[in-house]
Structure formats: structure tokens, C-alpha cells
Design a protein around this motif. Sequence first.
Motif, short mmCIF file in Angstrom:
data_model
loop_
_atom_site.label_atom_id
_atom_site.label_comp_id
_atom_site.label_asym_id
_atom_site.label_seq_id
_atom_site.Cartn_x
_atom_site.Cartn_y
_atom_site.Cartn_z
N THR A 161 0.35 -12.72 -6.10
CA THR A 161 0.48 -13.86 -7.02
C THR A 161 0.71 -15.16 -6.26
N GLU A 162 0.81 -16.26 -7.00
CA GLU A 162 0.96 -17.58 -6.39
C GLU A 162 2.36 -17.80 -5.80
N VAL A 163 3.32 -17.12 -6.34
CA VAL A 163 4.69 -17.22 -5.85
C VAL A 163 5.22 -15.80 -5.65
N ALA A 164 5.89 -15.56 -4.57
CA ALA A 164 6.38 -14.22 -4.29
C ALA A 164 7.76 -14.28 -3.66
N GLY A 165 8.39 -13.14 -3.62
CA GLY A 165 9.74 -13.04 -3.08
C GLY A 165 9.81 -12.19 -1.84
N ARG A 166 10.86 -11.41 -1.72
CA ARG A 166 11.15 -10.67 -0.53
C ARG A 166 10.77 -9.19 -0.56
N MET A 167 10.23 -8.74 -1.66
CA MET A 167 9.95 -7.31 -1.79
C MET A 167 8.57 -6.97 -1.23
N ASN A 168 8.51 -5.85 -0.49
CA ASN A 168 7.24 -5.44 0.11
C ASN A 168 6.12 -5.28 -0.91
N ASP A 169 6.45 -4.75 -2.08
CA ASP A 169 5.39 -4.42 -3.03
C ASP A 169 4.85 -5.64 -3.76
N GLU A 170 5.38 -6.81 -3.45
CA GLU A 170 4.80 -8.04 -3.99
C GLU A 170 3.57 -8.46 -3.19
N TYR A 171 3.38 -7.82 -2.05
CA TYR A 171 2.30 -8.18 -1.13
C TYR A 171 1.31 -7.02 -1.05
N ASN A 172 0.04 -7.32 -1.16
CA ASN A 172 -0.94 -6.23 -1.16
C ASN A 172 -1.92 -6.28 0.00
N TYR A 173 -1.81 -7.27 0.87
CA TYR A 173 -2.62 -7.30 2.07
C TYR A 173 -1.71 -7.61 3.26
N TRP A 174 -1.93 -6.87 4.36
CA TRP A 174 -1.07 -7.00 5.53
C TRP A 174 -1.91 -7.15 6.80
N GLY A 175 -1.39 -7.96 7.73
CA GLY A 175 -2.02 -8.07 9.03
C GLY A 175 -1.57 -6.95 9.95
N GLN A 176 -2.07 -6.99 11.17
CA GLN A 176 -1.82 -5.90 12.11
C GLN A 176 -0.51 -6.06 12.87
N GLY A 177 0.09 -7.21 12.83
CA GLY A 177 1.35 -7.43 13.53
C GLY A 177 1.18 -8.04 14.90
N THR A 178 2.17 -8.82 15.30
CA THR A 178 2.21 -9.40 16.64
C THR A 178 3.63 -9.24 17.17
N LEU A 179 3.76 -8.83 18.42
CA LEU A 179 5.05 -8.49 18.99
C LEU A 179 5.76 -9.72 19.54
N VAL A 180 7.00 -9.90 19.14
CA VAL A 180 7.86 -10.94 19.67
C VAL A 180 9.02 -10.26 20.38
N THR A 181 9.20 -10.62 21.65
CA THR A 181 10.29 -10.06 22.45
C THR A 181 11.15 -11.21 22.96
N VAL A 182 12.44 -11.17 22.64
CA VAL A 182 13.37 -12.21 23.06
C VAL A 182 14.34 -11.60 24.05
N SER A 183 14.33 -12.12 25.27
CA SER A 183 15.21 -11.59 26.31
C SER A 183 16.51 -12.38 26.35
N SER A 184 17.56 -11.69 26.72
CA SER A 184 18.89 -12.35 26.77
C SER A 184 19.15 -12.97 28.12
#
Length: 123
Positions: free
Chosen positions: A100-123
Motif C-alpha cells: 500500500t501507499e503507507v506502511a508500518g513495521r510489520m513484515n507482512d505489509e511488504y510483498n516484494y523484497w530485495g536480495q540484501g546488502t551486508l553492512v559490517t561495522v567494526s569497533s
Amino acid sequence: VQLQASGGGLVQAGGSLRLSCAVSGRTFSSRAMGWFRQAPGKEREFVATISWSGGRTYYADSVKGRFTISRDNAKATVFLQMNSLKPEDTAVYYCAAARTEVAGRMNDEYNYWGQGTLVTVSS
């Protein structure tokens, strides 16, 4: 609808990264978009969402004030600017297109997903 996330990498704590998510399909401008992340051994969690027009945004408490979500409907792209990164931000970050045009934080509000990109933060 296909989503392609990019921009992840290795950064030191306190640094910044900007993630991008390019979306194909004619319905991009009518959908809310979101970013989620999944750390090793943990469930996927909500990070941020932006409404179809960009006029409404919503963030997880853990990133509020450090991350900014934005979109360019002309380029069918959504962004996540991440500042003041912490080691606990390390995760695979996924962009998602909502039903929909407005969505919240729930996974099932989203029906298309990308493949992901890795973020690594070193201390």
C-alpha cells in the motif's frame, strides 16, 4: 516488481554508509518502501519506512536520529543514509516494497523484497 539493494560494506564505528535500492516496475511511486535488517543469529527486524510520496517516515527506536530514509520516485530508488554507525548495526540490510501507499513495521505489509546488502561495522 524487482528490488536491487547496494551500498553495503565495511565501516568503522562512527562512520557512515548510504544504501540504495533500485526498483523496477511501474508501481514504485504508489508504494511505501521499507528497510529491514537481519543480524547473524537474529530475526529480521524493521529499520525504517517511507510513504509513497516521501511525506511520512517512521523509524525503529534503535536507529532514530542516526538513519534517514528517502526516495526519488523519478529514479525509482529508495535510500537509507546511515550515520554514527555502531557495531550493533552490523547486519544484512533488505529493502522492501509495501502493498500500500503507507506502511508500518510489520513484515507482512511488504510483498516484494530485495536480495540484501551486508553492512559490517567494526569497533
